[in-house]
Design a protein around this motif. Structure first.
Motif, PDB file in Angstrom:
ATOM      1  N   ASP A   1       1.612   4.360  20.986  1.00 44.20           N
ATOM      2  CA  ASP A   1       0.909   3.914  22.182  1.00 44.20           C
ATOM      3  C   ASP A   1      -0.025   2.757  21.827  1.00 44.20           C
ATOM      4  O   ASP A   1      -1.087   2.939  21.252  1.00 44.20           O
ATOM      5  CB  ASP A   1       0.099   5.083  22.745  1.00 44.20           C
ATOM      6  N   GLU A   2       0.386   1.567  22.195  1.00 46.36           N
ATOM      7  CA  GLU A   2      -0.380   0.368  21.835  1.00 46.36           C
ATOM      8  C   GLU A   2      -1.836   0.487  22.237  1.00 46.36           C
ATOM      9  O   GLU A   2      -2.738   0.073  21.529  1.00 46.36           O
ATOM     10  CB  GLU A   2       0.215  -0.872  22.504  1.00 46.36           C
ATOM     11  N   LYS A   3      -2.017   1.100  23.373  1.00 46.12           N
ATOM     12  CA  LYS A   3      -3.368   1.158  23.883  1.00 46.12           C
ATOM     13  C   LYS A   3      -4.265   2.038  22.993  1.00 46.12           C
ATOM     14  O   LYS A   3      -5.391   1.665  22.657  1.00 46.12           O
ATOM     15  CB  LYS A   3      -3.342   1.704  25.308  1.00 46.12           C
ATOM     16  N   MET A   4      -3.715   3.181  22.603  1.00 45.69           N
ATOM     17  CA  MET A   4      -4.482   4.066  21.725  1.00 45.69           C
ATOM     18  C   MET A   4      -4.805   3.364  20.420  1.00 45.69           C
ATOM     19  O   MET A   4      -5.924   3.422  19.931  1.00 45.69           O
ATOM     20  CB  MET A   4      -3.677   5.330  21.434  1.00 45.69           C
ATOM     21  N   LEU A   5      -3.797   2.722  19.862  1.00 41.43           N
ATOM     22  CA  LEU A   5      -4.004   1.995  18.627  1.00 41.43           C
ATOM     23  C   LEU A   5      -5.152   1.023  18.788  1.00 41.43           C
ATOM     24  O   LEU A   5      -6.014   0.889  17.944  1.00 41.43           O
ATOM     25  CB  LEU A   5      -2.762   1.172  18.297  1.00 41.43           C
ATOM     26  N   TRP A   6      -5.072   0.341  19.901  1.00 41.48           N
ATOM     27  CA  TRP A   6      -6.046  -0.687  20.192  1.00 41.48           C
ATOM     28  C   TRP A   6      -7.461  -0.138  20.126  1.00 41.48           C
ATOM     29  O   TRP A   6      -8.308  -0.662  19.408  1.00 41.48           O
ATOM     30  CB  TRP A   6      -5.740  -1.245  21.578  1.00 41.48           C
ATOM     31  N   ASP A   7      -7.715   0.955  20.824  1.00 41.65           N
ATOM     32  CA  ASP A   7      -9.103   1.392  20.744  1.00 41.65           C
ATOM     33  C   ASP A   7      -9.402   2.192  19.479  1.00 41.65           C
ATOM     34  O   ASP A   7     -10.554   2.502  19.203  1.00 41.65           O
ATOM     35  CB  ASP A   7      -9.608   2.096  22.011  1.00 41.65           C
ATOM     36  N   LEU A   8      -8.381   2.440  18.710  1.00 38.11           N
ATOM     37  CA  LEU A   8      -8.634   2.994  17.392  1.00 38.11           C
ATOM     38  C   LEU A   8      -9.280   1.923  16.507  1.00 38.11           C
ATOM     39  O   LEU A   8     -10.156   2.202  15.697  1.00 38.11           O
ATOM     40  CB  LEU A   8      -7.297   3.406  16.778  1.00 38.11           C
TER      41      LEU A   8
ATOM     42  N   SER B   1       0.814  -1.211   0.000  1.00 36.50           N
ATOM     43  CA  SER B   1       0.000   0.000   0.000  1.00 36.50           C
ATOM     44  C   SER B   1       0.846   1.259   0.000  1.00 36.50           C
ATOM     45  O   SER B   1       0.405   2.318  -0.405  1.00 36.50           O
ATOM     46  CB  SER B   1      -0.919   0.021   1.223  1.00 36.50           C
ATOM     47  N   GLN B   2       2.067   1.121   0.466  1.00 35.14           N
ATOM     48  CA  GLN B   2       2.926   2.288   0.654  1.00 35.14           C
ATOM     49  C   GLN B   2       2.359   3.278   1.673  1.00 35.14           C
ATOM     50  O   GLN B   2       2.591   4.486   1.597  1.00 35.14           O
ATOM     51  CB  GLN B   2       3.202   2.996  -0.682  1.00 35.14           C
ATOM     52  N   TYR B   3       1.572   2.737   2.583  1.00 40.55           N
ATOM     53  CA  TYR B   3       1.127   3.523   3.733  1.00 40.55           C
ATOM     54  C   TYR B   3       1.522   2.755   4.991  1.00 40.55           C
ATOM     55  O   TYR B   3       2.121   1.685   4.914  1.00 40.55           O
ATOM     56  CB  TYR B   3      -0.389   3.706   3.694  1.00 40.55           C
ATOM     57  N   THR B   4       1.165   3.313   6.118  1.00 37.78           N
ATOM     58  CA  THR B   4       1.423   2.630   7.375  1.00 37.78           C
ATOM     59  C   THR B   4       0.364   1.557   7.602  1.00 37.78           C
ATOM     60  O   THR B   4      -0.823   1.811   7.417  1.00 37.78           O
ATOM     61  CB  THR B   4       1.376   3.634   8.531  1.00 37.78           C
ATOM     62  N   SER B   5       0.802   0.385   7.979  1.00 35.21           N
ATOM     63  CA  SER B   5      -0.160  -0.695   8.183  1.00 35.21           C
ATOM     64  C   SER B   5      -0.230  -1.063   9.648  1.00 35.21           C
ATOM     65  O   SER B   5       0.663  -0.769  10.436  1.00 35.21           O
ATOM     66  CB  SER B   5       0.256  -1.929   7.392  1.00 35.21           C
ATOM     67  N   ILE B   6      -1.319  -1.685   9.988  1.00 38.39           N
ATOM     68  CA  ILE B   6      -1.543  -2.058  11.369  1.00 38.39           C
ATOM     69  C   ILE B   6      -2.319  -3.359  11.368  1.00 38.39           C
ATOM     70  O   ILE B   6      -3.236  -3.542  10.574  1.00 38.39           O
ATOM     71  CB  ILE B   6      -2.305  -0.924  12.090  1.00 38.39           C
ATOM     72  N   VAL B   7      -1.909  -4.270  12.222  1.00 40.71           N
ATOM     73  CA  VAL B   7      -2.601  -5.555  12.291  1.00 40.71           C
ATOM     74  C   VAL B   7      -2.825  -5.921  13.751  1.00 40.71           C
ATOM     75  O   VAL B   7      -1.903  -5.841  14.565  1.00 40.71           O
ATOM     76  CB  VAL B   7      -1.786  -6.668  11.608  1.00 40.71           C
ATOM     77  N   VAL B   8      -4.028  -6.265  14.079  1.00 35.63           N
ATOM     78  CA  VAL B   8      -4.326  -6.733  15.430  1.00 35.63           C
ATOM     79  C   VAL B   8      -4.362  -8.250  15.406  1.00 35.63           C
ATOM     80  O   VAL B   8      -5.134  -8.850  14.649  1.00 35.63           O
ATOM     81  CB  VAL B   8      -5.687  -6.210  15.912  1.00 35.63           C
ATOM     82  N   ALA B   9      -3.504  -8.846  16.205  1.00 33.86           N
ATOM     83  CA  ALA B   9      -3.451 -10.307  16.264  1.00 33.86           C
ATOM     84  C   ALA B   9      -4.606 -10.822  17.121  1.00 33.86           C
ATOM     85  O   ALA B   9      -5.143 -10.094  17.950  1.00 33.86           O
ATOM     86  CB  ALA B   9      -2.114 -10.749  16.845  1.00 33.86           C
ATOM     87  N   PRO B  10      -4.990 -12.058  16.928  1.00 32.71           N
ATOM     88  CA  PRO B  10      -6.087 -12.623  17.722  1.00 32.71           C
ATOM     89  C   PRO B  10      -5.764 -12.590  19.212  1.00 32.71           C
ATOM     90  O   PRO B  10      -4.605 -12.700  19.606  1.00 32.71           O
ATOM     91  CB  PRO B  10      -6.142 -14.077  17.232  1.00 32.71           C
ATOM     92  N   ASP B  11      -6.780 -12.407  19.980  1.00 33.69           N
ATOM     93  CA  ASP B  11      -6.628 -12.442  21.421  1.00 33.69           C
ATOM     94  C   ASP B  11      -6.589 -13.902  21.858  1.00 33.69           C
ATOM     95  O   ASP B  11      -7.577 -14.630  21.724  1.00 33.69           O
ATOM     96  CB  ASP B  11      -7.815 -11.733  22.063  1.00 33.69           C
TER      97      ASP B  11
ATOM     98  N   LYS C   1      -2.614  -9.585  25.667  1.00 33.14           N
ATOM     99  CA  LYS C   1      -3.950  -9.543  25.096  1.00 33.14           C
ATOM    100  C   LYS C   1      -4.064  -8.538  23.950  1.00 33.14           C
ATOM    101  O   LYS C   1      -4.762  -8.762  22.987  1.00 33.14           O
ATOM    102  CB  LYS C   1      -5.013  -9.259  26.146  1.00 33.14           C
ATOM    103  N   GLU C   2      -3.337  -7.457  24.077  1.00 35.19           N
ATOM    104  CA  GLU C   2      -3.340  -6.519  22.961  1.00 35.19           C
ATOM    105  C   GLU C   2      -2.073  -6.728  22.172  1.00 35.19           C
ATOM    106  O   GLU C   2      -0.999  -6.359  22.621  1.00 35.19           O
ATOM    107  CB  GLU C   2      -3.363  -5.086  23.477  1.00 35.19           C
ATOM    108  N   ASN C   3      -2.244  -7.306  21.053  1.00 31.62           N
ATOM    109  CA  ASN C   3      -1.065  -7.613  20.279  1.00 31.62           C
ATOM    110  C   ASN C   3      -1.193  -6.916  18.936  1.00 31.62           C
ATOM    111  O   ASN C   3      -1.843  -7.402  18.030  1.00 31.62           O
ATOM    112  CB  ASN C   3      -0.956  -9.123  20.114  1.00 31.62           C
ATOM    113  N   VAL C   4      -0.578  -5.771  18.854  1.00 35.62           N
ATOM    114  CA  VAL C   4      -0.746  -4.951  17.662  1.00 35.62           C
ATOM    115  C   VAL C   4       0.575  -4.836  16.920  1.00 35.62           C
ATOM    116  O   VAL C   4       1.597  -4.518  17.512  1.00 35.62           O
ATOM    117  CB  VAL C   4      -1.230  -3.542  18.053  1.00 35.62           C
ATOM    118  N   PHE C   5       0.553  -5.130  15.659  1.00 35.04           N
ATOM    119  CA  PHE C   5       1.739  -4.951  14.837  1.00 35.04           C
ATOM    120  C   PHE C   5       1.572  -3.723  13.958  1.00 35.04           C
ATOM    121  O   PHE C   5       0.527  -3.525  13.355  1.00 35.04           O
ATOM    122  CB  PHE C   5       1.971  -6.158  13.936  1.00 35.04           C
TER     123      PHE C   5
END
Lengths: 343, 343
Positions: free
Chosen positions: A260-267, A119-129, A228-232
């Motif tokens: 901030d993982e937490k912010m990402l998470w609730d994003l 994509s040539q943008y920033t990516s984000i992936v939330v792994a399964p809990d 529990k919050e596993n964000v890449f």
DNA sequence: GGTTAGCACTCACTTGATTGGAGTGCTAAC
DNA sequence: GTTAGCACTCCAATCAAGTGAGTGCTAACC
């Protein structure tokens, strides 16, 4: 005020052009570059209408127009024409992901990398809990007198381990008994299920009270801080290629959120709805995120939504391309994860 | 051309001031702010000498002076006065690290976070190469007919695991035999040692040729992609607070280096010398890194250097503070790792 | 009535000139 | 050896004028 065909064409043209060039688009440009068969003056009139209706805005009086959040929203919902990926491209994505399809963490991490790359943008992936996946294996490995390694394998192959200190020195045969017991009673359950009721049940079943107490204790402490919050996150560097982030301070605000993982998470976690989702500019409540858009899709294991993949970029994002890519990666990820489960 | 005391004082004053303000320092400033008891004119003369000798440079004719790489080098080697940490601060560092002293990966990762937090620069930590640590445990956990989880625990408690596909379905008792065998023969060795000679030896020793072949095969495939370069980065965000990186392009170049694990790796690994090391500006060959300095210290397990911690910042870095912090963290990390080994 | 040419107007951006100020080097006096 | 004084340099900020892209409005056209 439904938009007539010509207004739609003009809005589409402006949006496409602005996404391309990052410069406000004028009536002349539209007339020249996109053959609508009308003069700049006509286009100007239409643009004035579109602005009145809130689809466009003007940075300043003597500049061209740019889409407003509402304009982008309409574009995404009704105007854009998502890019088709060629068979070849799809094959490449599939291959790239399949390369690490054994190790689930790496598969998820790899998805983030691939998504950023494509994509040539920033990516984000939330792994399964992991607390909500079926336990395939839960086993203790003795390390020394006072320590064991608690290994947890969750379907379809996510692994976590913790070193836990025992309350008293354990014999090998005691650990063996615990392991036997865990594999009898916990396989197929979820970590979140190992609650007090089960604990009571287990205790009743086994006659060795002391051993069970120790076992449950180990379990409790070992599983307590399962991530529990596993964000890449990947491709933050692409932010710097966007002209809207040429101002260092804007980047700083944004990076603070991303750090901030937490912010990402609730994003992301606001809704684990299945399917693709686009959040544009101010639709996003998050402070410092209001010039950004977010394209996300959930991925599933056997039909159950377990995580999300997404792309972060300026509102002036190439939605046509990004939507397709995000969708494709989510689909492939779902497939690979579900496949892995089946073997 | 050994520097006399006054020249040293002036060089020290200029460096300190420039580190503080990021503005070229003029003779008046020095005379006013650092009471050397001489007039600006005198200082000007000395500054001219220092420039001639290469310790200072002038961005342009009518500006003050800033230290050159050579100036910083001299400052670091002979002039600076490393900050003392208070007992309280040391205690805090110790506590912060001890909080996660069981899980070695997290201890190392935590060191990076702490280092970034305390120094307010970008931190970097190289984790020990697991191929060169003593195997404490190497064990297979059966997952299903065709898959096992290979778990490797290396002293003093680094864990890695891989899911490996078996070449044929394995019975539980076969896996048990393999595990028994591994624990008999591999404990205390290094992964790097499991070479062909050992393999031959093992094969000769066990009469079940087929089983051994399978076991070694699993081992080979499982250990092949053990992460060898394990670099943690933290606090990249602090880069943006440095005025020298207000230009987005400079940041971009730098981030490109930092994004590339491999580049980072050879930035740090040039020498696993014990003790603290400061690399200033062009002393660093790496493209795009020539306006940066690097302060690193190695950490050890039982006297053996196994990794490095470091801080990356502009050449105008607060060496006095950073050196102390890096040293302190490396020391604490060494202690905790060595301690963990002992239990 | 919708479309268009024409035109006056706005406003960001560039360019060039001016100015102020921080800092230097040099010289001569102490 | 140190210092006051002074001419000089050069950056950075300020301002004015000019340029050009783009607009809105009006009147004519089909």
């Amino acid at each position: 005020m439904p938009l007539n065909e010509r207004k739609r064409q003009i809005l589409r043209a402006i949006t496409n052009d602005y996404i391309d060039t990052a410069e406000p688009v004028g009536s002349r440009t539209i007339a020249r570059r996109y053959g609508l068969g009308v003069s700049p003056a006509t286009i100007r009139n239409e643009m004035a209408d579109l602005e009145e209706d809130g689809y466009l805005q003007q940075p300043h009086t003597s500049a061209g127009r740019i889409p407003s959040d509402k304009g982008y929203r309409f574009y995404v919902d009704a105007l854009m024409d998502p890019e088709e990926l060629s068979v070849e491209e799809i094959r490449k994505i599939r291959e790239a992901l399949r390369a690490e399809h054994r190790q689930m963490e790496e598969l998820v991490h790899g998805s983030a990398r691939l998504l950023a790359l494509l994509s040539q943008y920033t990516s984000i992936v939330v792994a399964p809990d992991l607390r909500f996946g079926a336990i395939r294996r839960l086993q203790l490995i003795p390390l020394d007198e006072w320590h064991v390694l608690l290994v947890l394998v969750v379907d379809p192959g996510f692994v976590q381990s913790r070193i836990v200190e025992t309350l008293r020195p354990l014999q090998l045969h005691e650990i063996a008994r615990m392991n036997h017991f865990f594999s009898q009673r916990l396989s197929g359950l979820m970590v979140a299920d190992i609650g007090s009721s089960l604990v009571g049940e287990m205790r009743a079943e086994v006659n060795d009270e002391v051993l069970m107490t120790e076992a449950l204790n180990l379990l409790a402490r070992g599983l307590r801080d399962i991530k529990k919050e596993n964000v890449f996150l990947d491709g933050t560097i692409h932010l710097f290629n966007q002209p809207e982030f040429r101002d260092i301070n804007k980047v700083k605000v944004l990076l603070n959120v991303l750090d901030d993982e937490k912010m990402l998470w609730d994003l992301l976690s606001d809704a684990f709805i299945s399917g693709i989702q686009v959040t544009i500019g101010r639709e996003n409540q998050h402070e410092g995120f209001q010039d950004c858009s977010l394209v996300t899709a959930s991925y599933e294991i056997d039909g159950q939504v377990v995580g999300k993949v997404g792309v972060i970029g300026p509102t002036r994002m190439d939605y046509e391309r990004v939507v397709t890519i995000v969708e494709c990666i989510a689909m492939n990820l779902s497939e690979l994860l579900s496949d892995a489960r089946r073997h």
